[in-house]
Design an enzyme around this catalytic site. Structure first.
Site, PDB file in Angstrom:
ATOM      1  CG  HIS A 150     -13.220  27.388  21.533  1.00  0.00           C
ATOM      2  ND1 HIS A 150     -12.891  26.337  20.711  1.00  0.00           N
ATOM      3  CD2 HIS A 150     -14.096  26.893  22.432  1.00  0.00           C
ATOM      4  CE1 HIS A 150     -13.534  25.260  21.102  1.00  0.00           C
ATOM      5  NE2 HIS A 150     -14.282  25.570  22.136  1.00  0.00           N
ATOM      6  CG  ASN A 151     -10.535  26.007  17.533  1.00  0.00           C
ATOM      7  OD1 ASN A 151     -11.587  26.131  18.148  1.00  0.00           O
ATOM      8  ND2 ASN A 151     -10.495  25.488  16.323  1.00  0.00           N
ATOM      9  CE  LYS A 184     -14.300  26.772  16.930  1.00  0.00           C
ATOM     10  NZ  LYS A 184     -14.181  26.143  15.680  1.00  0.00           N
ATOM     11  CD  GLU A 188     -10.411  22.130  20.225  1.00  0.00           C
ATOM     12  OE1 GLU A 188     -11.404  22.878  20.187  1.00  0.00           O
ATOM     13  OE2 GLU A 188     -10.039  21.462  19.233  1.00  0.00           O
TER      14      GLU A 188
HETATM   15  P1  NDP Z   1     -15.365  18.908   4.932  1.00  0.00           P
HETATM   16  O1  NDP Z   1     -14.066  18.624   4.313  1.00  0.00           O
HETATM   17  O2  NDP Z   1     -16.144  17.802   5.534  1.00  0.00           O
HETATM   18  O3  NDP Z   1     -16.312  19.646   3.864  1.00  0.00           O
HETATM   19  C1  NDP Z   1     -15.836  20.722   3.104  1.00  0.00           C
HETATM   20  C2  NDP Z   1     -16.976  21.289   2.270  1.00  0.00           C
HETATM   21  O4  NDP Z   1     -16.487  22.434   1.597  1.00  0.00           O
HETATM   22  C3  NDP Z   1     -17.491  20.327   1.217  1.00  0.00           C
HETATM   23  O5  NDP Z   1     -18.883  20.516   1.103  1.00  0.00           O
HETATM   24  C4  NDP Z   1     -16.768  20.803  -0.048  1.00  0.00           C
HETATM   25  O6  NDP Z   1     -17.489  20.564  -1.232  1.00  0.00           O
HETATM   26  C5  NDP Z   1     -16.740  22.289   0.202  1.00  0.00           C
HETATM   27  N1  NDP Z   1     -15.677  22.954  -0.539  1.00  0.00           N
HETATM   28  C6  NDP Z   1     -14.348  22.751  -0.418  1.00  0.00           C
HETATM   29  N2  NDP Z   1     -13.675  23.566  -1.237  1.00  0.00           N
HETATM   30  C7  NDP Z   1     -14.595  24.280  -1.910  1.00  0.00           C
HETATM   31  C8  NDP Z   1     -14.506  25.270  -2.912  1.00  0.00           C
HETATM   32  N3  NDP Z   1     -13.327  25.714  -3.360  1.00  0.00           N
HETATM   33  N4  NDP Z   1     -15.648  25.784  -3.406  1.00  0.00           N
HETATM   34  C9  NDP Z   1     -16.842  25.356  -2.937  1.00  0.00           C
HETATM   35  N5  NDP Z   1     -17.004  24.418  -1.993  1.00  0.00           N
HETATM   36  C10 NDP Z   1     -15.869  23.886  -1.474  1.00  0.00           C
HETATM   37  O7  NDP Z   1     -15.077  20.049   6.012  1.00  0.00           O
HETATM   38  P2  NDP Z   1     -15.730  20.311   7.459  1.00  0.00           P
HETATM   39  O8  NDP Z   1     -17.202  20.284   7.346  1.00  0.00           O
HETATM   40  O9  NDP Z   1     -15.063  19.473   8.491  1.00  0.00           O
HETATM   41  O10 NDP Z   1     -15.232  21.809   7.737  1.00  0.00           O
HETATM   42  C11 NDP Z   1     -15.856  22.949   7.170  1.00  0.00           C
HETATM   43  C12 NDP Z   1     -15.424  24.162   7.960  1.00  0.00           C
HETATM   44  O11 NDP Z   1     -15.840  24.006   9.317  1.00  0.00           O
HETATM   45  C13 NDP Z   1     -13.905  24.375   8.007  1.00  0.00           C
HETATM   46  O12 NDP Z   1     -13.633  25.754   8.021  1.00  0.00           O
HETATM   47  C14 NDP Z   1     -13.522  23.764   9.327  1.00  0.00           C
HETATM   48  O13 NDP Z   1     -12.325  24.294   9.841  1.00  0.00           O
HETATM   49  C15 NDP Z   1     -14.724  24.166  10.165  1.00  0.00           C
HETATM   50  N6  NDP Z   1     -14.940  23.355  11.372  1.00  0.00           N
HETATM   51  C16 NDP Z   1     -14.812  21.985  11.325  1.00  0.00           C
HETATM   52  C17 NDP Z   1     -15.035  21.241  12.475  1.00  0.00           C
HETATM   53  C18 NDP Z   1     -14.945  19.748  12.464  1.00  0.00           C
HETATM   54  O14 NDP Z   1     -14.988  19.158  13.562  1.00  0.00           O
HETATM   55  N7  NDP Z   1     -14.850  19.094  11.313  1.00  0.00           N
HETATM   56  C19 NDP Z   1     -15.383  21.904  13.770  1.00  0.00           C
HETATM   57  C20 NDP Z   1     -15.535  23.328  13.673  1.00  0.00           C
HETATM   58  C21 NDP Z   1     -15.299  24.010  12.512  1.00  0.00           C
HETATM   59  P3  NDP Z   1     -17.268  19.219  -2.123  1.00  0.00           P
HETATM   60  O15 NDP Z   1     -18.225  18.207  -1.559  1.00  0.00           O
HETATM   61  O16 NDP Z   1     -17.628  19.643  -3.492  1.00  0.00           O
HETATM   62  O17 NDP Z   1     -15.834  18.827  -1.967  1.00  0.00           O
END
Ligand code: NDP
Length: 465
Positions: free
Chosen positions: A185-186, A182, A189
């Site tokens: 892949h990035n 992955k 990208e």
């Molecule tokens: P978001 O910022 O939208 O969401 C993050 C989530 O993680 C929230 O539910 C947050 O909870 C939770 N979280 C953050 N810190 C903690 C912690 N310390 N303990 C418990 N829960 C925590 O992120 P994304 O959905 O965009 O990304 C999530 C993962 O997916 C990352 O690794 C990202 O790199 C990967 N990813 C993202 C893509 C994208 O296009 N966005 C594409 C492919 C992979 P809370 O609501 O409580 O803050």
């Protein structure tokens, strides 16, 4: 009892939960803060029937069929460790945690080894396709114990994108293999986005309006460059700002963020004695983009480049992008092959290209041909040496050369296109210039050199005395 648990309901986690629920699996959903769980269930419509929202981690764990499968979708690094720490006391031997975020594969290797000692499975799973992909069909790169895929596989393959009916998901290798693939892949990208941006820069410098450039990219999307990134480039360039009515591209600040996967690709390439130079250039260009103040001062003090005609044919730009794209993929695949040998992963490069054909951000018309070339075996692990791609490059590199030469003469920056071309030119010369480097090293450090005319090493020049 739920088939699978998912904690971390941000952009990706929420979309993934809905996708899993839609495919008929029951999902227990949990988030650190309650609001996101509520919002997910409220907006889920009929799919809410397959979602079990749980606020408390102990209840979340009890709601899952044993042995448990728990997906974590939280940011890389400390958040993943925090979630693992919180879940561990609630797990039983044989349960599997799945990190579906982007992670540094070194962390994944460490976590997999630590959890295996405690009797738990740990899967590093790369998911590509952004929010829309996660919701309707991403490309999924799974690593970790192969046995974990027995139960996880059917779910993952049900939610993945499909290419001619085949799911774009696969178990690729043990420990960090999924997250490494992955990451690369990035990296590819990053390179592709940068090369496209450089071509846009050349069009803009030549006076092309965003709308006209959008039409050109849309036209290219019908040909050999057909790909998700070209398609969205046309859409971004065609968009107008809703507030000012100006082309949106003229309103967006030219500073690109990065979260780490491009940088990780470059770091791992260097550690493996490689240089994925097109990816490196793309990561560097994003870093330079953030130096806004320095660039503004630079425009004042260093001038905006020498004025010379910028007559580049559209057809040359199209071919140049195609050549550079092939070289970017090639560098990524070589890196995968080197990592596979180093970590004993037996990565199947053809299978990787196959699961990139749909769902992921780098999906493109080229990937089917890349899969075929990889299936035949890549000489020296270089895609550019595969007969089909050597021919495509022979047709397109002259245009890349003209484009890079013209950009250099007019002072327009093309770091990734130029890096791709230099790599190609380096690899098509049996005799390079490291002879002089060896001479210099021997002169100042008695490092010794090998000779072209006989075997052995440790020869010295006449300065040795
Ligand atoms: P978001 O910022 O939208 O969401 C993050 C989530 O993680 C929230 O539910 C947050 O909870 C939770 N979280 C953050 N810190 C903690 C912690 N310390 N303990 C418990 N829960 C925590 O992120 P994304 O959905 O965009 O990304 C999530 C993962 O997916 C990352 O690794 C990202 O790199 C990967 N990813 C993202 C893509 C994208 O296009 N966005 C594409 C492919 C992979 P809370 O609501 O409580 O803050």
């Amino acid at each position: 009892m739920a088939d699978i648990g998912l904690t971390g309901l941000g952009t990706m986690g929420a979309a993934l939960a809905l996708n899993i629920a839609e495919k008929g699996f029951s999902v227990a959903v949990h988030n650190r803060s309650r609001e996101r769980t509520d919002a997910l269930v409220e907006g889920a419509g009929d799919l809410a029937a397959n979602l079990t929202p749980l606020d408390d981690l102990a209840e979340f764990a009890t709601a899952l069929t044993a042995p448990r499968l728990i997906v974590m979708m939280v940011p890389a690094g400390a958040a993943v460790d925090a979630v693992i720490e919180a879940l561990l006391p609630r797990l039983d031997e044989g349960d599997t945690l799945i990190d579906a975020g982007n992670a540094d594969f070194n962390d994944t290797r460490r976590r997999e080894a630590a959890l295996a000692q405690k009797g738990f499975g740990f899967v590093g799973m790369g998911v590509s396709g952004g929010e829309d992909g996660a919701r309707h069909g991403p490309s999924i790169m799974v690593g970790g114990p192969e046995a974990s895929y027995e139960r996880l596989g059917p779910i993952v393959e049900a939610i993945a994108a499909r290419y001619q009916g085949a799911p774009c998901a696969a178990w690729l290798g043990p420990d960090g293999a999924g997250h490494f693939v992955k990451t690369v892949h990035n990296g590819i990208e990053y390179a592709d986005m940068q090369m496209i941006a450089e071509v846009w820069g050349l069009l803009r410098a030549a006076g092309r309006a965003p709308k006209a450039a959008a039409e050109l990219f849309a036209e290219w999307d019908e040909g050999p460059l057909r790909s998700y990134l070209i398609e969205i480039t046309a859409k971004v360039l065609a968009a107008a700002d809703t507030e000012t009515g100006e082309p949106l591209i003229d309103v967006i600040l030219d500073v690109a963020g990065q979260k780490g996967t491009g940088r990780w690709t470059v770091i791992e390439a260097l550690k493996l004695g490689q240089s994925a130079s097109a990816i490196e250039a793309a990561v560097g260009a994003r870093s330079w983009s953030s130096e806004v103040a320095a660039r503004r001062l630079g425009e004042d003090r260093l001038g905006a480049g020498e004025a010379s005609p910028r007559a580049i044919l559209d057809g040359d730009l199209e071919k140049a992008l195609l050549a550079a794209r092939i070289i970017g993929y090639s560098q990524g695949l070589t890196l995968l092959a080197r990592a596979s040998a180093e970590f004993d992963w037996s990565l199947d490069l053809a299978r990787i290209a196959e699961i990139w054909r749909a769902g992921c951000i780098i999906r493109s018309a080229l990937l089917d041909d890349i899969a075929h070339a990889a299936r035949d075996g890549l000489a020296q692990n270089h895609l550019i040496l595969a007969p089909y791609f050597a021919d495509r490059l022979a047709e397109t590199v002259p245009a890349l050369r003209r484009v890079v030469a013209s950009a250099i003469c007019s002072g327009d920056p093309v770091p990734a296109l130029a890096a791709a071309l230099s790599f190609y030119d380096t690899m098509r010369r049996a005799r390079g210039t490291a002879d002089l480097i060896q001479g210099q090293r021997d002169y100042f450090g008695r490092h010794g050199f090998q000779r072209r005319d006989r075997d052995g090493e440790g020869f010295h020049g006449p300065w040795a005395d």
